[in-house]
Design a protein around this motif. Structure first.
Motif, PDB file in Angstrom:
ATOM      1  N   TYR A 124       0.917  -1.233  -0.106  1.00 23.99           N
ATOM      2  CA  TYR A 124      -0.006   0.169   0.027  1.00 23.99           C
ATOM      3  C   TYR A 124       0.917   0.995   0.025  1.00 23.99           C
ATOM      4  CZ  TYR A 124      -4.366  -2.443   0.808  1.00 23.99           C
ATOM      5  OH  TYR A 124      -5.365  -3.273   0.926  1.00 23.99           O
ATOM      6  N   HIS A 125       0.272   2.255  -0.750  1.00 25.11           N
ATOM      7  CA  HIS A 125       0.946   3.567  -0.562  1.00 25.11           C
ATOM      8  C   HIS A 125       0.077   4.198   0.608  1.00 25.11           C
ATOM      9  CE1 HIS A 125       2.535   2.596  -4.633  1.00 25.11           C
ATOM     10  NE2 HIS A 125       1.224   2.568  -5.135  1.00 25.11           N
ATOM     11  N   MET A 126       0.967   4.907   1.127  1.00 26.79           N
ATOM     12  CA  MET A 126       0.222   5.498   2.549  1.00 26.79           C
ATOM     13  C   MET A 126       0.122   7.135   2.685  1.00 26.79           C
ATOM     14  SD  MET A 126      -0.379   2.963   4.155  1.00 26.79           S
ATOM     15  CE  MET A 126      -0.853   3.519   5.942  1.00 26.79           C
ATOM     16  N   LYS A 171      -3.891   2.112  -3.134  1.00 22.10           N
ATOM     17  CA  LYS A 171      -3.299   1.295  -3.999  1.00 22.10           C
ATOM     18  C   LYS A 171      -2.649   1.819  -5.329  1.00 22.10           C
ATOM     19  CE  LYS A 171      -3.412  -3.056  -2.552  1.00 22.10           C
ATOM     20  NZ  LYS A 171      -2.333  -3.832  -2.403  1.00 22.10           N
ATOM     21  N   LEU A 172      -2.960   3.344  -5.383  1.00 20.17           N
ATOM     22  CA  LEU A 172      -2.487   3.921  -6.786  1.00 20.17           C
ATOM     23  C   LEU A 172      -1.869   5.210  -6.228  1.00 20.17           C
ATOM     24  CD1 LEU A 172      -5.678   3.640  -9.100  1.00 20.17           C
ATOM     25  CD2 LEU A 172      -3.814   2.249  -9.027  1.00 20.17           C
ATOM     26  N   PHE A 173      -0.944   5.832  -6.619  1.00 16.74           N
ATOM     27  CA  PHE A 173      -0.018   6.743  -6.166  1.00 16.74           C
ATOM     28  C   PHE A 173       0.382   7.602  -7.456  1.00 16.74           C
ATOM     29  CE2 PHE A 173       2.309   8.592  -2.946  1.00 16.74           C
ATOM     30  CZ  PHE A 173       3.476   9.256  -3.510  1.00 16.74           C
ATOM     31  N   GLY A 174       0.190   8.788  -7.547  1.00 15.53           N
ATOM     32  CA  GLY A 174       0.788   9.619  -8.694  1.00 15.53           C
ATOM     33  C   GLY A 174       1.550  10.788  -8.330  1.00 15.53           C
ATOM     34  N   VAL A 186      -8.519   6.474  -1.673  1.00 18.46           N
ATOM     35  CA  VAL A 186      -8.178   5.851  -0.465  1.00 18.46           C
ATOM     36  C   VAL A 186      -8.811   4.430  -0.324  1.00 18.46           C
ATOM     37  CG1 VAL A 186      -8.057   6.253   2.041  1.00 18.46           C
ATOM     38  CG2 VAL A 186      -7.340   7.998   0.382  1.00 18.46           C
ATOM     39  N   ASP A 187      -8.296   3.638  -0.003  1.00 23.17           N
ATOM     40  CA  ASP A 187      -9.032   2.328   0.255  1.00 23.17           C
ATOM     41  C   ASP A 187      -9.548   2.062   1.735  1.00 23.17           C
ATOM     42  OD1 ASP A 187      -6.817   0.980  -2.217  1.00 23.17           O
ATOM     43  OD2 ASP A 187      -9.183   1.384  -2.485  1.00 23.17           O
TER      44      ASP A 187
END
Length: 123
Positions: free
Chosen positions: A32-34, A100-103, A110-111
């Motif tokens: 996960y991205h945080m 799960k997604l990062f830009g 946000v999950d």
């Protein structure tokens, strides 16, 4: 399922420091991205600082650049937010988030959310 629990909030004088921590349950933390978000009374929730899964990429909102630092320890399933030179306008409930997604501007959705920790900065 990932559960996020924040800690480290409290009352601090302007110019002081606090370190927030977010402990994540489960074995998938490193996937996960945080991020850390905050919501002040009467205002919308805003993204403060985000970090990708490896820690190699970070994003900060302009108002905290140079004062806040986000980091993560994948072995400990924990993400941190070091906050220095705090200002009264930093007063808010701070939330930990996982996605799960990062830009280029951090998390894209946000999950999972934590319940938040209150940071109060007195003048």
């Amino acid at each position: 399922q990932v559960q996020l629990v924040e800690s480290g909030g409290g009352l601090v004088q302007a110019g002081g420091s606090l370190r927030l921590a977010c402990a994540a349950s489960g074995r998938t933390f490193s996937s996960y991205h945080m991020g850390w978000f905050r919501q002040a009374p009467g205002k919308e929730r805003e993204s403060v600082a985000n970090i990708n899964w490896s820690g190699a990429n970070t994003y900060y909102v302009d108002s905290v650049k140079g004062r806040f630092t986000i980091s993560r320890d994948n072995a400990e399933n924990t993400v941190y937010l070091q906050m220095n030179s705090l200002k009264p306008e930093d007063t808010a409930v701070y939330y930990c988030a996982a996605g799960k997604l990062f830009g280029v501007r951090g998390l894209l959705g946000v999950d999972h959310w934590g319940k938040g920790t209150l940071v109060t900065v007195s003048s």
